[in-house]
Design a protein around this motif. Sequence first.
Motif, PDB file in Angstrom:
ATOM      1  N   PHE A  79      -3.764  10.450  31.490  1.00  0.00           N
ATOM      2  CA  PHE A  79      -3.296   9.430  30.727  1.00  0.00           C
ATOM      3  C   PHE A  79      -4.050   9.873  29.404  1.00  0.00           C
ATOM      4  N   GLN A  80      -3.367   9.467  28.320  1.00  0.00           N
ATOM      5  CA  GLN A  80      -3.766  10.164  26.909  1.00  0.00           C
ATOM      6  C   GLN A  80      -4.007   8.933  26.028  1.00  0.00           C
ATOM      7  N   SER A  81      -4.998   8.550  25.429  1.00  0.00           N
ATOM      8  CA  SER A  81      -5.186   7.401  24.658  1.00  0.00           C
ATOM      9  C   SER A  81      -4.079   7.461  23.390  1.00  0.00           C
ATOM     10  N   ILE A  82      -3.518   6.353  22.903  1.00  0.00           N
ATOM     11  CA  ILE A  82      -2.821   6.547  21.809  1.00  0.00           C
ATOM     12  C   ILE A  82      -3.220   5.256  20.969  1.00  0.00           C
ATOM     13  N   PRO A  83      -3.127   5.524  19.554  1.00  0.00           N
ATOM     14  CA  PRO A  83      -3.439   4.434  18.616  1.00  0.00           C
ATOM     15  C   PRO A  83      -2.447   3.195  18.328  1.00  0.00           C
TER      16      PRO A  83
END
Length: 116
Positions: A84-88
Amino acid sequence: LCYVCLAGEVNITLKQKALAELEFSGASHFLVLFRNLLGLKFKGLYTYVPNDKHVTRIFGTGPKLIEDSMVKEMYKYNSGTKSFQSIPSRSFSISIDGITIQDPYWISKKSKSSGR
């Protein structure tokens, strides 16, 4: 769920229950609630209906409804890296796969004092 959040034999029962709830719900988009992303501590599954400003819990722990204002961080699942990758983003959409919520929204169980 199978490869990241609830991977391994230790999570087999929890994974089976979560997958059964996914099938039973009939919804088409789901989000995973994490306590924090560092350990990918799975807390619950939520359904998302486009144009709603909240998600609804179908399995696990956490608030029954989470509004976008309660969210600390949103994540997109990268199937290539299986992470999982943080998104803005600050609002729910079908591109959101996981979330963490702000600390005040976690319900803490207070221990009873013995009165001694």
